[in-house]
Design a protein around this motif. Sequence first.
Motif: not given
Length: 843
Positions: A142-144, A151-155, A189-192, A212-215
């Motif tokens: 899981x990702x916290x 801000x709101x991000x995707x990974x 995309x593992x975090x949306x 892992x790219x944080x955008x």
Amino acid sequence: MKKLIALLIFTFGISVSLAQTARIQIIHNAADPAAQEVDVYVNGALALDNFAFRAATPFIDLPAGVTLNVGIAPGNSGSVNDTLKNFQVVLAENKTYVAVANGVLDPNSFSPNPDGRDISFTLFAKDNIREEGNRPWGVDFVVLHGATDAPIVDIIAKRVYQPVGLDLTGTEEVNEVSDGEDSFWWGRRIVNNAAYGDITNYKRLLARQYILKVTPGDDNNTVVAKFDANLTGLGGGAAVVFASGFLNPSANQNGAAFGIFAALPDGNVVEFPMVVPTARLQVIHNAADPIANEVDVYINGTLTLDNFAFRTATPFIDIPAGVTLNIGVAPGNSGSVNDTLKNFPVQFEEGETYVAVANGVVDPSGFAPNPDGRDIAFTIFAKDGIRESGYGYNKVDFIVLHGSTDAPTVDVIARNVATIVDNAAYGDITNYIRVWANNYILDITPGNNNNTIVASFEADLSGLGGGAAVVFASGFLDPTGNQNGAPFGLFAALPDGNVVEFPAIEPFARLQVIHNAADPLANEVDVYLNGTLALDNFAFRTATPYIDVPAGVDINIGVAPGNSTTVNDTIKNFVVQFASGGTYVALANGVVDPSGFAPNPDGRDISFTLFAKDGAREQSNNSNKIDLFAVHGSTDAPTVNIFGLGIYLKNVAYGDISNYLSLRAWNNWIVITTPWPNFSIVGVWGADLRGLGGNSAVVFASGFLDPSANQNGEAFGLFVALADGNVVELPQIYGDEAQRTINKIMNENGEELTTVSTYGLEQNYPNPFNPSTVIKFSIPQSEFVSLKVYDVLGNEIATLVNEQRAPGAYEVTFDAGNLASGVYVYTLNAGDFVQTRKLMLMK
């Protein structure tokens, strides 16, 4: 930590053993510097002493179904009375939890969350946590989102490969983000759209290495940060991944900087290293100014390249991206960055690949100006989108830089292949060019004149299949006008930093020689080039293959009788000059003494000479076709028309050379006629071109129509000289086959075939005559024709025609030079037609 865990077990051991239990892991992720270490009290008892930021417990058993008071106090607290925050929690029986301490003690002293989320110190909790993964080949996590000012991000996990049949439940496929990294691998995309405090459901990735790219959540093309997540040893495992720290520490009491961490079930916390943005760069030194023969290169004041020599290159190296770099160039053996002559501020884009070429001269006033007015001051020519390898295992990808300050706009031509650089001026860099990994001759020509070759180089690319290169023109065309700098040359920088010089080759042309002089005296000849015997006993109707000959200089071609002893025996001499890179065919033709041979009917000079054609081809560009041209090389033959499938040549006189024809390599025929109004069929020949696809040839008419009037030289025929020097005689066709061929070919070319409607034998002209006269006759259909001359007693004197002829009008010459004056008769027999006329010889 072991003592702390033991304390927890001791504190709750009795109640745990007698009551319902749950499993929990606790993670400290509160980046507030005041909470760098905390004490954790459970129901008043100290459970975790000096629990450090970015640390975690293993999973432990705690009582379930009862209220637990969790108090958080500063590290080294005296008692439970020192707690800053308290949380009432009830754990469900047999559930597994993670609890993450997060936020800041005094939100007013920190940057607010961009999405308005509360950043007060708290516990983020989630149940149904896994202590191990569900697949032996995968990692479940899981990702916290635990960074208060983010801000709101995707990974996006890059370098993900999905083997057939493997379950990647919980991941969402997205389009590749175009940042230049391994763009043929998928991105997932593992975090949306995760905001601060959000905890995802479980994700699963293969146990391998990822970026892992944080955008931003709404912009996957903008990468905020990258991290290296090496999961290769975690197959079958599970983890809690958490974003931690501040994006802007200076606005947050200089707290810990943003990062991504993973808490493993045993309590170990792994930091995913941040990937520093980089680009790839190759540097080439191509400044021909003698003062810059060696240079020192400083980047942001640090000596990076020491005594970097002219015409050398670095391999591709990693350099920082997204920041401004000052590149300073100083003379070799400089003392410090203060010695730099030129400075260039540059910024490279992350993931991009560049080449930077140092070029030009330090003081342009001391050098020849560029002919096109281009600035030749010392500079750096740069290009992005550079390749470190090619895209085909048997091909080579390269770009070309025009880096010669005193050279004009040029073309670069791969000889007999194609133009690979078109109208490049100084400083121009081409797009990528892809060629087969073969050996080439590269001709440098002015951009507006491909017939003039400035220089030629051998480019052996045969060992570079699958590779890439930067090819650069270097040095001066005129060193004496440029402080005696290095002369012009062509070089290639390979990705490993090796620089290869393409050797200059002496100017030469390609030449094929064909012997088509039917004079019996020249049946074999010796050919001398500048006094040296080049072709010994070169026979009539033979040819050389294409050979290299010097270009750009005068060559004396001397022709002597066969078996000559020295160049002094030459009969004819011809001074010629070939253009560098040109391809030629030269036909030796004519007769040594024209007065001893029948004159050409059209008045053309039949003296021994060389017929030459430039722009010759050694092969066809189409593997299904043959490229050929035709030469009228028969001295006593009139102007003719030449027809065939794809052949339509009209009014071809002796010495004429046609343009190239590109014919399909299949069975063909050649029909030769005289033009209107005296149309007649000269003959029909078969031309089987099957098997010659991709080749070139010269078709030449050879010999005499009337050998008896030409010292009994060889009779007329059609021959084909191939590029390899083989000469093939085309077979002549007679009879019905000839007639069918004539009908087919003439119809194909839209030519009217029927030329006469009746048989006829005309009165000879002149009459009386001395010593020769012309006799004309016509036949309306194909017949076996006999035309003979008799004396008044009926004795046969001469046979002028005795063969099958196609319909048409004909004329023959009767030479009576060896006969006595008097009256003779001539008779035409054609099928059932017979006609006789008289002629008078007066000497």
